[in-house]
Design a protein around this motif. Structure first.
Motif, PDB file in Angstrom:
ATOM      1  N   ASN A  25       0.856  -1.189   0.000  1.00  0.00           N
ATOM      2  CA  ASN A  25       0.000   0.000   0.000  1.00  0.00           C
ATOM      3  C   ASN A  25       0.891   1.238   0.000  1.00  0.00           C
ATOM      4  O   ASN A  25       1.788   1.377   0.834  1.00  0.00           O
ATOM      5  CB  ASN A  25      -0.917   0.010   1.217  1.00  0.00           C
ATOM      6  CG  ASN A  25      -1.938  -1.108   1.165  1.00  0.00           C
ATOM      7  OD1 ASN A  25      -2.198  -1.681   0.101  1.00  0.00           O
ATOM      8  ND2 ASN A  25      -2.525  -1.430   2.312  1.00  0.00           N
ATOM      9  N   GLN A  82       1.318   5.541  -0.417  1.00  0.00           N
ATOM     10  CA  GLN A  82       0.754   6.881  -0.426  1.00  0.00           C
ATOM     11  C   GLN A  82       1.483   7.697  -1.491  1.00  0.00           C
ATOM     12  O   GLN A  82       2.692   7.928  -1.418  1.00  0.00           O
ATOM     13  CB  GLN A  82       0.918   7.543   0.947  1.00  0.00           C
ATOM     14  CG  GLN A  82       0.143   8.840   1.106  1.00  0.00           C
ATOM     15  CD  GLN A  82      -1.355   8.605   1.252  1.00  0.00           C
ATOM     16  OE1 GLN A  82      -1.774   7.626   1.873  1.00  0.00           O
ATOM     17  NE2 GLN A  82      -2.159   9.499   0.685  1.00  0.00           N
ATOM     18  N   TYR A 122      -3.085  10.463  -2.748  1.00  0.00           N
ATOM     19  CA  TYR A 122      -3.758   9.233  -3.144  1.00  0.00           C
ATOM     20  C   TYR A 122      -3.130   8.017  -2.463  1.00  0.00           C
ATOM     21  O   TYR A 122      -1.906   7.911  -2.352  1.00  0.00           O
ATOM     22  CB  TYR A 122      -3.689   9.056  -4.659  1.00  0.00           C
ATOM     23  CG  TYR A 122      -4.185  10.252  -5.425  1.00  0.00           C
ATOM     24  CD1 TYR A 122      -5.549  10.519  -5.523  1.00  0.00           C
ATOM     25  CD2 TYR A 122      -3.283  11.123  -6.030  1.00  0.00           C
ATOM     26  CE1 TYR A 122      -6.008  11.625  -6.215  1.00  0.00           C
ATOM     27  CE2 TYR A 122      -3.731  12.241  -6.721  1.00  0.00           C
ATOM     28  CZ  TYR A 122      -5.100  12.493  -6.810  1.00  0.00           C
ATOM     29  OH  TYR A 122      -5.553  13.592  -7.477  1.00  0.00           O
ATOM     30  N   LEU A 123      -3.994   7.097  -2.031  1.00  0.00           N
ATOM     31  CA  LEU A 123      -3.537   5.831  -1.475  1.00  0.00           C
ATOM     32  C   LEU A 123      -3.707   4.752  -2.540  1.00  0.00           C
ATOM     33  O   LEU A 123      -4.831   4.466  -2.973  1.00  0.00           O
ATOM     34  CB  LEU A 123      -4.345   5.457  -0.228  1.00  0.00           C
ATOM     35  CG  LEU A 123      -3.983   4.099   0.402  1.00  0.00           C
ATOM     36  CD1 LEU A 123      -2.532   4.108   0.886  1.00  0.00           C
ATOM     37  CD2 LEU A 123      -4.938   3.766   1.552  1.00  0.00           C
TER      38      LEU A 123
END
Length: 393
Positions: free
Chosen positions: A271, A273, A277-278
């Motif tokens: 995941n 960043q 936006y992730l």
């Protein structure tokens, strides 16, 4: 022919006049001032020679334009020497086969059918869209396996490593509990290097030659700098790049202008960043390198070939942060240093000896800079004339 009548005509018509010699309209220069201005003042613009019928017969037709594709041979042979520990003769059938297959694969990879396969793999497999590429790749693998076997037979068990293939063979002769150096893996590694290490540098050199034919003033300035820094005889060396800022700027501008590899595909491994936006793990990310190399906020004239992008007001070379033809970050091109050295030495050596001109009957403006359809933005099939430069050699 007897020059006396022409000299007499100059007294009536002046130091520069035109006559018809057979069917050929010819300009005649007479006197010190006119001859000196033409032969010295024009530098390279008057360095060509007209076709002379008897000499063409003696030399069996004389010179002829060469296809740009010929410029693939030298950089590809450098890569092959590093990979296989041997330089190929340019007529060697293995060398010709490898180059031909790499060319075929690059063209196939640029076809819409392969792009469709990448977007919809199941549909593509059903339609057999991948088969033409895989057939060519298997032909390349067969050649690589033969070269691997030949190299195994000649390499002593503990001999010095003279090539990338030697290094892989040596590693495979030791403990390899995970099977990293099996024949299939070795061939796969060499295949990657063959595909990535030949096409990009070879295509860039072709573009550089084509753009010099298209921009004769830029070519003249490069050759003036080469003459000042190297003289008429000494071959360029890698360290000469610091003494040749304009030549270096031209090569950088070639790479910026052509945007050989338009994008750099990536994928998030966790995941991530990215600004606001992730991006979840496994998200494909397409970084458009051409948008950086043509970014109007970073380049004064992004759509025009302009070596001044890499020069300051005093003519010194300037490295620009937005120059990213080799990508950036963890997956930056592993061969960047080698590619830079190859391009500099081959380009400088070529222009030191030859003036690159459009074929007879074609103007510089008519040379086509529209990329051919392929995986890389390679130039379309064209020809140039290489006229030896007169520097006392």
């Amino acid at each position: 022919m007897d020059p006396a009548p022409l000299y007499q005509l100059s007294k009536q018509y002046g130091p520069v006049f035109t006559v018809h010699l057979g069917h050929q309209k010819t300009v005649v220069l007479t006197g010190y001032e006119a001859v000196k201005e033409a032969l010295v003042g024009t530098r390279q613009e008057l360095a060509g020679r007209p076709p002379i019928a008897i000499f063409q017969l003696i030399n069996r037709g004389g010179g002829r334009p060469f296809p740009l594709a010929v410029l693939r041979w030298a950089p590809s042979n450098i890569t092959f020497a590093l990979l296989f520990g041997q330089r190929f003769d340019y007529q060697d059938p293995v060398f010709r086969s490898l180059l031909g297959l790499v060319d075929d694969v690059m063209v196939l990879l640029g076809k819409p059918s392969v792009q469709l396969f990448n977007l919809y793999p199941r549909l593509g497999a059903l339609l057999q869209l991948h088969r033409p590429v895989l057939r060519k790749i298997e032909e390349v693998r067969a050649i690589l396996r033969a070269l691997l076997e030949a190299r195994r037979r000649r390499t002593p068990p503990r001999g010095p490593e003279q090539s990338y293939l030697d290094a892989l063979i040596q590693q495979g002769q030791g403990k390899d509990p995970e099977g990293l150096f099996t024949e299939a893996n070795v061939v796969a590694c060499v295949l990657d290097m063959v595909m990535a290490g030949t096409e990009t540098t070879a295509a860039t050199l072709q573009w550089a030659a084509l753009l010099m034919g298209k921009h004769p003033r830029v070519q003249s300035r490069v050759q003036e700098e080469l003459d000042r820094a190297l003289g008429p005889a000494r071959l360029p060396r890698p360290e000469d790049v610091h003494a040749l800022p304009y030549t270096n700027a031209v090569l950088h501008e070639v790479q910026r202008f052509i945007t050989l590899l338009p994008h750099a595909p990536r994928c998030t491994v966790a995941n991530t960043q990215l600004g606001p936006y992730l991006l979840p793990k496994g998200t494909p990310v397409l970084a458009l390198l051409n948008s950086v190399l043509l970014d109007e906020t970073q380049w004064e004239t992004p759509r025009h070939f302009n070596p001044g992008h890499f020069l300051d007001a005093d003519g010194r070379f300037v490295k620009r942060p937005a120059f990213l033809p080799f990508s950036a970050g963890r997956r930056v091109c592993v061969g960047e240093s080698l590619a830079r050295s190859e391009l500099f030495l081959l380009f400088a050596g070529l222009l030191q000896r030859y003036r690159l001109l459009p074929p007879p009957g074609l103007s510089a403006a008519a040379l086509d800079t529209t990329p051919a359809p392929a995986f890389t933005a390679r130039p379309s099939a064209q020809a140039l004339c290489a006229v030896p430069r007169l520097q006392g050699r």
